[in-house]
Design a protein around this motif. Structure first.
Motif, PDB file in Angstrom:
ATOM      1  N   UNK A   1       0.829  -1.210   0.000  1.00 35.85           N
ATOM      2  CA  UNK A   1       0.000   0.000   0.000  1.00 35.85           C
ATOM      3  C   UNK A   1       0.858   1.252   0.000  1.00 35.85           C
ATOM      4  N   UNK A   2       1.906   1.230   0.808  1.00 31.84           N
ATOM      5  CA  UNK A   2       2.758   2.416   0.889  1.00 31.84           C
ATOM      6  C   UNK A   2       3.481   2.672  -0.427  1.00 31.84           C
ATOM      7  N   UNK A   3       4.097   1.645  -0.995  1.00 32.71           N
ATOM      8  CA  UNK A   3       4.835   1.834  -2.234  1.00 32.71           C
ATOM      9  C   UNK A   3       3.899   2.218  -3.397  1.00 32.71           C
ATOM     10  N   UNK A   4       2.701   1.670  -3.417  1.00 32.11           N
ATOM     11  CA  UNK A   4       1.750   2.062  -4.455  1.00 32.11           C
ATOM     12  C   UNK A   4       1.431   3.552  -4.362  1.00 32.11           C
ATOM     13  N   UNK A   5       1.209   4.039  -3.145  1.00 34.27           N
ATOM     14  CA  UNK A   5       0.890   5.453  -2.957  1.00 34.27           C
ATOM     15  C   UNK A   5       2.087   6.338  -3.295  1.00 34.27           C
ATOM     16  N   UNK A   6       3.302   5.902  -2.924  1.00 37.97           N
ATOM     17  CA  UNK A   6       4.498   6.688  -3.217  1.00 37.97           C
ATOM     18  C   UNK A   6       4.781   6.712  -4.712  1.00 37.97           C
ATOM     19  N   UNK A   7       4.609   5.562  -5.371  1.00 45.34           N
ATOM     20  CA  UNK A   7       4.877   5.481  -6.805  1.00 45.34           C
ATOM     21  C   UNK A   7       3.887   6.338  -7.585  1.00 45.34           C
ATOM     22  N   UNK A   8       2.664   6.389  -7.119  1.00 48.31           N
ATOM     23  CA  UNK A   8       1.646   7.221  -7.776  1.00 48.31           C
ATOM     24  C   UNK A   8       2.064   8.688  -7.763  1.00 48.31           C
ATOM     25  N   UNK A   9       2.776   9.102  -6.714  1.00 50.18           N
ATOM     26  CA  UNK A   9       3.250  10.483  -6.604  1.00 50.18           C
ATOM     27  C   UNK A   9       4.660  10.671  -7.168  1.00 50.18           C
ATOM     28  N   UNK A  10       5.270   9.601  -7.637  1.00 51.26           N
ATOM     29  CA  UNK A  10       6.640   9.635  -8.164  1.00 51.26           C
ATOM     30  C   UNK A  10       7.636  10.117  -7.110  1.00 51.26           C
ATOM     31  N   UNK A  11       7.409   9.752  -5.856  1.00 52.35           N
ATOM     32  CA  UNK A  11       8.288  10.189  -4.774  1.00 52.35           C
ATOM     33  C   UNK A  11       9.422   9.185  -4.565  1.00 52.35           C
ATOM     34  N   UNK A  12      10.585   9.712  -4.222  1.00 49.37           N
ATOM     35  CA  UNK A  12      11.715   8.847  -3.874  1.00 49.37           C
ATOM     36  C   UNK A  12      11.547   8.439  -2.415  1.00 49.37           C
ATOM     37  N   UNK A  13      11.233   7.163  -2.199  1.00 48.35           N
ATOM     38  CA  UNK A  13      10.937   6.665  -0.865  1.00 48.35           C
ATOM     39  C   UNK A  13      11.662   5.351  -0.601  1.00 48.35           C
ATOM     40  N   UNK A  14      12.009   5.157   0.660  1.00 47.75           N
ATOM     41  CA  UNK A  14      12.580   3.909   1.160  1.00 47.75           C
ATOM     42  C   UNK A  14      11.596   3.361   2.187  1.00 47.75           C
ATOM     43  N   UNK A  15      11.307   2.065   2.142  1.00 45.98           N
ATOM     44  CA  UNK A  15      10.383   1.486   3.124  1.00 45.98           C
ATOM     45  C   UNK A  15      10.603  -0.014   3.221  1.00 45.98           C
ATOM     46  N   UNK A  16      10.076  -0.599   4.299  1.00 47.81           N
ATOM     47  CA  UNK A  16      10.211  -2.032   4.473  1.00 47.81           C
ATOM     48  C   UNK A  16       9.238  -2.607   5.486  1.00 47.81           C
ATOM     49  N   UNK A  17       8.997  -3.895   5.363  1.00 48.94           N
ATOM     50  CA  UNK A  17       8.171  -4.660   6.291  1.00 48.94           C
ATOM     51  C   UNK A  17       8.935  -4.863   7.601  1.00 48.94           C
ATOM     52  N   UNK A  18       8.307  -4.543   8.718  1.00 46.86           N
ATOM     53  CA  UNK A  18       8.908  -4.777  10.028  1.00 46.86           C
ATOM     54  C   UNK A  18       9.037  -6.276  10.289  1.00 46.86           C
ATOM     55  N   UNK A  19      10.168  -6.667  10.841  1.00 46.20           N
ATOM     56  CA  UNK A  19      10.425  -8.056  11.230  1.00 46.20           C
ATOM     57  C   UNK A  19      10.338  -8.168  12.753  1.00 46.20           C
ATOM     58  N   UNK A  20       9.465  -9.043  13.252  1.00 46.21           N
ATOM     59  CA  UNK A  20       9.329  -9.291  14.692  1.00 46.21           C
ATOM     60  C   UNK A  20       8.891 -10.738  14.894  1.00 46.21           C
TER      61      UNK A  20
END
Length: 449
Positions: free
Chosen positions: A148-167
């Motif tokens: 969801x996050x990457x889809x929203x960022x890509x729609x805005x053409x924003x340079x973003x770094x993100x990842x799934x939390x590991x626990x």
């Protein structure tokens, strides 16, 4: 909005950095043009300098002029939790109590893809309102929260770094994975998103207490297999947390040694907080090219401690350092307010953080911390045109104060101690207008249900 592949020119007062003020000094590091001209073509800066010198390069540029404003590189937030946007300002005691009472409850909602989409969209809209164009973002344990996050960022053409939390321990069952499932889900997300347009993946163990040795080993193996990804986690935020890590990993020399043992230090490693480190840990961070995110509003909100600027930027061993909001323990997405908080944290620790250094930590310094300094964080030919136009008179009080301002250094200090998201006049993403205060209304979101 500027049409794709068209030439754009921005005229007005403009500022960037050509060096590190912690090392080179404030004056030598600043590149300030009182009447500047920035030329952009296909989303890339092609020229920046004094208007009279650069105007000869104008061709069929669409010229936009800003007065009573300052054009800057877009702000970069090096550590933030987008799922915690909805719990910002939640009353709590200190870190562990706050995690259990609010964070883990809130993050369980992101099993719902629609909820993740809604919050992602709201979060990125608020980033733009605050002038933030790039961030290193924690999602939740749910792979769908990353999608969801990457889809929203890509729609805005924003340079973003993100990842799934590991626990895989010390968290509610609904928020835990296993060493194997965390590895497999993260790798699938890397394959799907890393390197797509302007998106990058970060392998994201939340912090050592919520991962078993097996999971940290798997995270290290995954990073070794995909070395061009980032790795983000927390370290030494709270003294009780440090003691907890010692009890969980008694064979390791210190907190950083836990991560080091599993191959989780080095270039593109980003450690949030770093308030209670031993000197040997500072040295290892510097020597390995690892970076630290300073989160001042979060550290004061949870009473976690004071950041040691002098040690972090020690002349013979300076570390890569960026500024961060750390929402939702952080109380604002505004990097201006975050800079003001960092100044106060510095004062309490007997370190005077100048305005030039604060703005550096939110732009070029943050880009260096994320190993993106060749792409964003500065205004110069070849850089991506992610730009912020800051209104220097955004409130009546700031307007009045600016009438008694003598130079650019004082102007920057006024903005970072008195300003907030109301100062964001416009934001350009890859040369396209992505936010304008004059045309963007605040949206209403319902998080119920």
């Amino acid at each position: 909005m500027v049409e794709p592949n068209k030439r754009l020119a921005l005229r007005g007062a403009a500022l960037s950095f050509r060096g590190d003020p912690f090392i080179d000094g404030d004056e030598a590091s600043l590149h300030y043009e009182q009447d500047g001209l920035i030329l952009i073509e296909n989303g890339i800066v092609t020229a920046f300098g004094d208007y009279q010198a650069v105007k000869t390069q104008l061709r069929d540029h669409n010229i936009k002029q800003y007065s009573d404003a300052l054009i800057l590189p877009g702000f970069i937030d090096t550590h933030v939790h987008y799922p915690q946007t909805q719990m910002t300002g939640a009353y709590g005691k200190q870190l562990i109590d706050w995690l259990n009472k609010y964070t883990f409850v809130t993050e369980q909602q992101f099993a719902n893809a629609d909820h993740a989409t809604l919050v992602s969209d709201f979060f990125l809209g608020e980033c733009l309102r605050a002038g933030t164009t790039t961030a290193s973002v924690y999602c939740t344990v749910h792979p769908g929260s990353v999608d969801a996050f990457f889809q929203a960022a890509d729609k805005r053409n924003m340079r973003m770094i993100a990842g799934k939390v590991l626990m895989d321990r010390n968290a509610p069952d609904a928020l835990t994975d296993t060493a194997q499932s965390g590895y497999d889900q993260s790798e699938a997300l890397i394959t799907r998103w890393h390197g797509l347009n302007r998106l990058s993946y970060a392998i994201t163990p939340r912090f050592a207490p919520s991962s078993t040795p097996q999971q940290l080993e798997a995270a290290g193996a995954l990073w070794k297999k995909h070395p061009h990804t980032h790795m983000q986690t927390h370290i030494a935020e709270n003294q009780h947390e440090v003691d907890w890590v010692k009890s969980l990993y008694p064979e390791r020399h210190n907190y950083l040694d836990v991560y080091s043992h599993y191959g989780l230090v080095g270039p593109r490693a980003i450690f949030g907080h770093a308030l209670h480190l031993e000197d040997v840990e500072w040295r290892q961070l510097a020597q390995t090219g690892s970076a630290v995110s300073h989160c001042p509003t979060s550290n004061s909100f949870l009473g976690s401690g004071l950041f040691d600027f002098a040690r972090a930027k020690q002349a013979d061993q300076p570390i890569r350092l960026g500024l961060a909001t750390d929402v939702g323990a952080g109380t604002t997405l505004s990097m201006l307010q975050t800079m003001g908080a960092a100044y106060k944290i510095g004062q309490l620790g007997h370190y005077s953080l100048s305005a030039a250094k604060a703005f550096y930590l939110a732009t070029r310094g943050a880009a260096q911390a994320l190993y993106l300094e060749d792409k964003v964080g500065s205004i110069s030919p070849g850089m991506e045109a992610d730009l912020l136009v800051l209104d220097l008179k955004s409130t009546p009080l700031i307007d009045f104060r600016m009438q008694h301002c003598e130079n650019i250094e004082e102007a920057l200090f006024i903005q970072m101690t008195m300003g907030d998201d109301r100062a964001t006049e416009a934001v350009y993403i890859a040369g396209e207008l992505a936010y304008s205060r004059r045309t963007t209304n605040r949206s209403t979101y319902s998080l119920a249900g």
